[in-house]
Design a protein around this motif. Structure first.
Motif, PDB file in Angstrom:
ATOM      1  N   ILE A  94      -8.089   5.131   2.766  1.00 22.56           N
ATOM      2  CA  ILE A  94      -8.598   4.641   1.484  1.00 22.56           C
ATOM      3  C   ILE A  94     -10.067   4.238   1.623  1.00 22.56           C
ATOM      4  O   ILE A  94     -10.380   3.154   2.121  1.00 22.56           O
ATOM      5  CB  ILE A  94      -7.760   3.438   0.980  1.00 22.56           C
ATOM      6  CG1 ILE A  94      -6.283   3.827   0.878  1.00 22.56           C
ATOM      7  CG2 ILE A  94      -8.300   2.948  -0.361  1.00 22.56           C
ATOM      8  CD1 ILE A  94      -5.352   2.670   0.566  1.00 22.56           C
ATOM      9  N   PRO A  95     -10.990   5.100   1.181  1.00 20.80           N
ATOM     10  CA  PRO A  95     -12.408   4.727   1.230  1.00 20.80           C
ATOM     11  C   PRO A  95     -12.729   3.691   0.152  1.00 20.80           C
ATOM     12  O   PRO A  95     -12.138   3.686  -0.934  1.00 20.80           O
ATOM     13  CB  PRO A  95     -13.147   6.038   0.964  1.00 20.80           C
ATOM     14  CG  PRO A  95     -12.159   6.944   0.331  1.00 20.80           C
ATOM     15  CD  PRO A  95     -10.798   6.467   0.703  1.00 20.80           C
ATOM     16  N   LEU A  96     -13.658   2.807   0.454  1.00 19.02           N
ATOM     17  CA  LEU A  96     -14.038   1.762  -0.489  1.00 19.02           C
ATOM     18  C   LEU A  96     -14.541   2.351  -1.803  1.00 19.02           C
ATOM     19  O   LEU A  96     -14.273   1.801  -2.869  1.00 19.02           O
ATOM     20  CB  LEU A  96     -15.112   0.855   0.125  1.00 19.02           C
ATOM     21  CG  LEU A  96     -14.753   0.155   1.425  1.00 19.02           C
ATOM     22  CD1 LEU A  96     -15.881  -0.773   1.846  1.00 19.02           C
ATOM     23  CD2 LEU A  96     -13.440  -0.583   1.316  1.00 19.02           C
ATOM     24  N   ALA A  97     -15.239   3.472  -1.734  1.00 20.18           N
ATOM     25  CA  ALA A  97     -15.764   4.099  -2.952  1.00 20.18           C
ATOM     26  C   ALA A  97     -14.645   4.472  -3.912  1.00 20.18           C
ATOM     27  O   ALA A  97     -14.806   4.386  -5.132  1.00 20.18           O
ATOM     28  CB  ALA A  97     -16.596   5.332  -2.602  1.00 20.18           C
ATOM     29  N   LEU A 141       0.839  -1.199   0.000  1.00 18.98           N
ATOM     30  CA  LEU A 141       0.000   0.000   0.000  1.00 18.98           C
ATOM     31  C   LEU A 141       0.875   1.249   0.000  1.00 18.98           C
ATOM     32  O   LEU A 141       1.896   1.291   0.685  1.00 18.98           O
ATOM     33  CB  LEU A 141      -0.912   0.024   1.228  1.00 18.98           C
ATOM     34  CG  LEU A 141      -2.045  -0.991   1.279  1.00 18.98           C
ATOM     35  CD1 LEU A 141      -2.826  -0.840   2.574  1.00 18.98           C
ATOM     36  CD2 LEU A 141      -2.965  -0.852   0.083  1.00 18.98           C
ATOM     37  N   ARG A 142       0.466   2.233  -0.737  1.00 20.01           N
ATOM     38  CA  ARG A 142       1.183   3.503  -0.761  1.00 20.01           C
ATOM     39  C   ARG A 142       0.625   4.439   0.321  1.00 20.01           C
ATOM     40  O   ARG A 142       1.321   5.315   0.809  1.00 20.01           O
ATOM     41  CB  ARG A 142       1.031   4.152  -2.135  1.00 20.01           C
ATOM     42  CG  ARG A 142       1.878   5.398  -2.314  1.00 20.01           C
ATOM     43  CD  ARG A 142       1.867   5.886  -3.733  1.00 20.01           C
ATOM     44  NE  ARG A 142       2.754   5.021  -4.523  1.00 20.01           N
ATOM     45  CZ  ARG A 142       2.841   5.063  -5.837  1.00 20.01           C
ATOM     46  NH1 ARG A 142       2.092   5.897  -6.515  1.00 20.01           N
ATOM     47  NH2 ARG A 142       3.648   4.261  -6.476  1.00 20.01           N
ATOM     48  N   ARG A 143      -0.638   4.228   0.660  1.00 18.12           N
ATOM     49  CA  ARG A 143      -1.293   5.037   1.697  1.00 18.12           C
ATOM     50  C   ARG A 143      -1.746   4.123   2.823  1.00 18.12           C
ATOM     51  O   ARG A 143      -1.839   2.915   2.669  1.00 18.12           O
ATOM     52  CB  ARG A 143      -2.501   5.762   1.090  1.00 18.12           C
ATOM     53  CG  ARG A 143      -2.075   6.758   0.052  1.00 18.12           C
ATOM     54  CD  ARG A 143      -3.177   7.390  -0.775  1.00 18.12           C
ATOM     55  NE  ARG A 143      -4.513   7.399  -0.257  1.00 18.12           N
ATOM     56  CZ  ARG A 143      -5.594   7.461  -1.044  1.00 18.12           C
ATOM     57  NH1 ARG A 143      -5.477   7.502  -2.355  1.00 18.12           N
ATOM     58  NH2 ARG A 143      -6.790   7.469  -0.527  1.00 18.12           N
ATOM     59  N   LYS A 144      -2.052   4.733   3.953  1.00 13.21           N
ATOM     60  CA  LYS A 144      -2.558   3.969   5.095  1.00 13.21           C
ATOM     61  C   LYS A 144      -3.965   3.459   4.779  1.00 13.21           C
ATOM     62  O   LYS A 144      -4.756   4.156   4.138  1.00 13.21           O
ATOM     63  CB  LYS A 144      -2.596   4.849   6.343  1.00 13.21           C
ATOM     64  CG  LYS A 144      -1.229   5.293   6.801  1.00 13.21           C
ATOM     65  CD  LYS A 144      -1.338   6.220   7.989  1.00 13.21           C
ATOM     66  CE  LYS A 144       0.046   6.700   8.408  1.00 13.21           C
ATOM     67  NZ  LYS A 144      -0.028   7.673   9.481  1.00 13.21           N
ATOM     68  N   PRO A 145      -4.296   2.243   5.242  1.00 13.15           N
ATOM     69  CA  PRO A 145      -5.618   1.684   4.961  1.00 13.15           C
ATOM     70  C   PRO A 145      -6.766   2.591   5.425  1.00 13.15           C
ATOM     71  O   PRO A 145      -7.812   2.639   4.779  1.00 13.15           O
ATOM     72  CB  PRO A 145      -5.632   0.360   5.728  1.00 13.15           C
ATOM     73  CG  PRO A 145      -4.203   0.008   5.921  1.00 13.15           C
ATOM     74  CD  PRO A 145      -3.456   1.304   5.988  1.00 13.15           C
ATOM     75  N   GLN A 146      -6.556   3.329   6.514  1.00 16.25           N
ATOM     76  CA  GLN A 146      -7.624   4.205   7.013  1.00 16.25           C
ATOM     77  C   GLN A 146      -7.814   5.447   6.144  1.00 16.25           C
ATOM     78  O   GLN A 146      -8.755   6.203   6.344  1.00 16.25           O
ATOM     79  CB  GLN A 146      -7.405   4.575   8.481  1.00 16.25           C
ATOM     80  CG  GLN A 146      -6.108   5.245   8.788  1.00 16.25           C
ATOM     81  CD  GLN A 146      -4.999   4.273   9.151  1.00 16.25           C
ATOM     82  OE1 GLN A 146      -5.002   3.128   8.737  1.00 16.25           O
ATOM     83  NE2 GLN A 146      -4.045   4.735   9.928  1.00 16.25           N
TER      84      GLN A 146
END
Length: 163
Positions: free
Chosen positions: A73-76, A66-71
């Motif tokens: 990244i919105p599912l949309a 991942l390039r960004r934190k999971p929190q």
């Protein structure tokens, strides 16, 4: 409602989110863990990389992460990369190509509320919220399954016939 491609993308991202922070996963391992065909996954990963969601690295120790934190990244955002219209305007009952307020079917008002709830869920829910290190593919079916909690006591099996 959500395409198989978007589902596969979410499954791959869940695996990347569950990996140790900063750790790269090989494409073949990611495909196996997510239950996604390797060739199909490589095309999905290209889209995710171009969108800035993942990072790809070649060579020893390379792979995907991942390039960004999971929190963040919105599912949309993920689903929108593969499904242009998250809630298609088609009639729920298949009576019209487009169901509108001007020409509604009998289910239009209820379906509109349901679509709004779905959109809110996809916009507010992040990858972190659906990521769970216990989620793994169940194998042949390709659907995520749950691994039993380590150390959790097993339920005793009843012996003899059931009442």
């Amino acid at each position: 409602m959500i395409s198989v491609t978007a589902q596969y993308a979410l499954r791959a991202l869940i695996q990347l989110a569950a990996a140790a922070p900063g750790k790269f996963l090989l494409g073949r391992d990611l495909a196996r863990q997510a239950g996604v065909p390797r060739n199909y996954l490589s095309k999905i990963l290209l889209v995710l990389n171009n969108a800035g969601l993942i990072e790809a690295s070649r060579g020893a120790g390379g792979g995907y992460r991942l390039r960004r934190k999971p929190q963040e990244i919105p599912l949309a955002e993920v689903i929108g990369l593969f499904d242009r219209n998250l809630t298609p305007p088609a009639c729920l009952l298949g009576l019209r190509p487009v169901c509108s307020d001007q020409d509604p079917c009998v289910a239009h008002a209820s379906w509109r509320r349901t679509k709004q709830c779905l959109l809110r869920f996809l916009q507010k829910t992040t990858l972190a919220e659906i990521s769970d290190s216990r989620v793994i593919p169940s194998g042949v079916s390709g659907h995520p399954g749950r691994r039993p909690d380590r150390g959790a006591p097993k339920e005793p099996r009843a012996s003899g016939p059931s009442p």
